[in-house]
Design an enzyme around this catalytic site. Structure first.
Site, short mmCIF file in Angstrom:
data_model
loop_
_atom_site.label_atom_id
_atom_site.label_comp_id
_atom_site.label_asym_id
_atom_site.label_seq_id
_atom_site.Cartn_x
_atom_site.Cartn_y
_atom_site.Cartn_z
N SER A 170 82.45 4.11 -37.62
CA SER A 170 81.08 4.30 -38.13
C SER A 170 80.20 3.14 -37.29
CB SER A 170 81.05 3.86 -39.61
OG SER A 170 81.17 2.61 -39.85
N ASP A 204 81.93 -5.25 -36.76
CA ASP A 204 82.02 -3.94 -35.81
C ASP A 204 81.19 -3.52 -35.07
OD1 ASP A 204 84.39 -4.08 -37.78
OD2 ASP A 204 83.84 -2.16 -38.62
C1 MEV Z 1 85.84 -3.45 -41.56
O1 MEV Z 1 86.03 -3.00 -40.20
C2 MEV Z 1 85.82 -5.07 -41.55
C3 MEV Z 1 85.65 -5.49 -43.01
O2 MEV Z 1 85.80 -6.99 -42.77
C4 MEV Z 1 84.31 -5.45 -43.44
C5 MEV Z 1 83.36 -6.18 -42.38
O3 MEV Z 1 83.66 -6.99 -41.78
O4 MEV Z 1 82.10 -5.76 -42.63
C6 MEV Z 1 86.58 -5.24 -43.81
#
Ligand code: MEV
Length: 414
Positions: A150, A201
Site C-alpha cells: 500500500s 512504510d
Molecule cells: C506496517 O507495515 C507497520 C506498522 O508498524 C504500522 C505503521 O508503522 O504504520 C504495523
C-alpha cells in the site's frame, strides 16, 4: 471546460518498492525506533495519461478484486472541492460517498479513495476535467501481505501525479524539490488507507536503502539511513492469510489503552532491539529476530501460520536461521534470516522451504526507492498473455498428438 480534441496527451510513469520491516513494527507507532529496508526488486508501477475523454479511467488488474472503472471527471472536480491536507475522517467520507456511486464493491472503494484524493490534490483542475487514464501494476510484490504494497502504491501514485503536474523531464530519483511533496502526499494516502500510520512504510519506499526510523511526538519523524546494511540473506515466506493493517494497529492500541504499564515495556523492548541491531550489526542477530517475534506475539499480532513458520525454522535449522513476522502481522509474510557466517546456506534454505507449505522466495534488501520512469517502462501484461498462449499452445499440441495417435492406430488396425 477544455475542449477535448485540441489537447495533446501527456503521460507520466513512476515506480516504488515494497519494504521489509526487520525490527520494531507496531512499536514504531508509539515513538520507538524501527529498522526497515526497501525490497527494490518488488515494485508497484503507475502510469497516468491525459486522455481528453472527460472521464477518469482506472485500471488495477492485479488486485484480488481487479478494478476497471470509468468515472465522470467533472463530478470528481465539483464534489471534492477543498479537501483537507492531511485528510480527515470527514474528507475520507466525502470521497467514499462519491465512489459508492461508481462502484458497489467495498474493496474497490477502499483502493480508489487515496487515488482520487491524490488526483484531486496534486493535479490542476483543468487536467482532471479533460480526462485521465490511470494504470497500476505490481511486479512480483505480494499485495496486502505486510511487504508495503500500500505504501508502494501511495508513493508511486503521488510520484506519477507530481511528475505529470510539474511536467518535469527528470528520470530516475525525482528532483529534490518534488521529493518532499511525493513523500508527504504518500503519507496522506497511507492515512486514508490505514488510519494512523507511523510513516515508516512510505519513508522507506520513497527513499530506498535501509532506515532507522523514529516517529516523534509532534508528528514529525527522525530518519537515519543505514548505508552499509550488513550482508543479510533474507527469505520471505508468504502465508497468503489476508489481514488488515488498520485493524491490527487498532488492536494493539486497544490493548495498550487497557494495560499501558504492561504493554509499554514490551514496545520499548522492540525499540531496543532495533537500536541494538543498528549498533551491533549482525552479531547475535538470530536472537534479536526470535525475541522480536515473541514480543509481537505478546501484543496479539501474530497468527498460527506465522508461529508455525518460526517453530519450523527453529526445528529444521537451529542456530542457523531464525524467522519473524514482518509488517502488521495477523497473516501476510514472515522472513527467515540466516546466520551471516553460515556455510551451505542454499542447502539450509532448501531444507526450510521443503518443510513449509508456503510460497518462499528470496529478495535482495535495500536498493532504489521511488523512480520516475519513461512511460514505455510501464510493465506490459506479458506474463498473463504468455500464460494464455502457453495454455492455448498446450491445448493445440495435445489435440495434434491425439489426432496423430488416432491416425497411427487407425492405420495399424487396417
Ligand atoms: C506496517 O507495515 C507497520 C506498522 O508498524 C504500522 C505503521 O508503522 O504504520 C504495523
Amino acid at each position: 471546460m477544455q475542449t477535448a480534441s485540441t489537447t495533446a496527451t501527456q503521460s507520466a510513469c513512476a515506480s516504488a518498492p515494497g519494504k521489509v520491516i526487520l525490527f520494531g513494527e507496531h512499536a514504531v507507532v508509539y515513538g520507538e525506533p524501527a529498522v526497515a529496508a526497501a525490497l527494490s526488486d518488488l515494485r508497484i508501477f503507475v502510469l497516468v495519461t491525459t486522455t481528453n475523454t472527460q472521464s477518469l479511467h482506472v485500471e488495477m488488474l492485479d488486485l484480488p478484486e481487479p478494478i476497471d472503472v470509468r468515472m465522470d471527471a467533472e463530478r470528481i472536480v465539483c464534489s471534492l472541492e477543498s479537501l483537507q491536507a492531511p485528510p480527515t475522517k470527514a474528507c475520507a467520507e466525502r470521497i467514499r460517498n462519491l465512489l459508492v456511486g461508481f462502484s458497489n464493491n467495498d474493496l474497490n472503494v477502499e483502493a480508489l479513495t487515496p487515488l482520487i484524493y491524490l488526483i484531486r490534490q496534486l493535479l490542476p483542475v483543468s487536467m482532471i476535467q479533460s480526462g485521465l487514464d490511470v494504470r497500476v501494476r505490481s511486479r512480483d510484490l505480494p499485495l496486502g501481505a505486510g511487504l508495503g504494497s500500500s505504501a508502494a502504491f501511495s508513493v508511486a501514485c503521488a510520484a506519477a501525479l507530481v511528475k505529470l503536474a510539474s511536467q518535469s523531464e527528470t528520470l530516475g530519483r525525482p528532483d529534490p524539490m518534488y521529493f518532499e511533496q511525493i513523500d508527504q502526499y504518500a503519507f496522506y494516502s497511507e492515512i486514508l488507507l490505514h488510519g494512523t500510520p507511523s510513516g515508516i512504510d512510505n519513508a522507506v519506499s520513497a527513499r530506498g536503502g535501509a532506515l532507522l526510523y523514529t516517529k516523534k511526538k509532534d508528528g514529525d519523524s527522525q530518519m537515519e539511513s543505514i548505508p552499509n546494511l550488513p550482508d543479510m540473506h533474507l527469505m520471505v515466506v508468504d502465508t497468503k492469510v489476508p489481514r488488515s493493517t488498520r485493524e491490527l494497529v487498532a488492536g494493539v492500541r486497544a490493548l495498550y489503552d487497557r494495560h499501558p504499564s504492561v504493554i509499554r515495556p514490551i514496545l520499548q523492548s522492540m525499540g531496543e532491539i532495533a537500536t541494538s541491531f543498528v549498533k551491533n550489526g549482525v552479531s547475535d542477530v538470530l536472537t534479536l529476530v526470535n525475541v522480536n517475534h515473541l514480543l509481537l506475539r505478546a501484543v496479539g499480532v501474530s497468527h498460527a501460520t506465522l508461529d508455525e513458520i518460526c517453530e519450523t525454522v527453529a526445528r529444521v535449522a537451529p542456530n542457523q536461521a531464525a524467522a519473524k513476522l514482518t509488517g502488521a502481522g495477523g497473516g501476510g509474510c514472515a522472513f527467515v534470516l540466516f546466520r551471516p557466517d553460515l556455510e551451505g546456506r542454499e542447502y539450509v534454505m532448501q531444507r526450510i522451504s521443503k518443510s513449509l507449505q508456503y510460497k518462499c522466495f528470496s529478495s535482495s534488501v535495500g536498493g532504489d526507492g521511488v523512480l520516475w520512469l519513461s512511460p514505455d517502462k510501464f510493465p506490459v501484461t506479458e506474463e498473463k498473455d504468455s500464460s494464455i498462449w502457453n495454455e492455448r499452445y498446450s491445448l493445440l499440441a495435445a489435440t495434434a498428438t491425439v489426432a496423430a495417435l488416432s491416425w497411427l492406430l487407425l492405420r495399424r488396425s487396417r
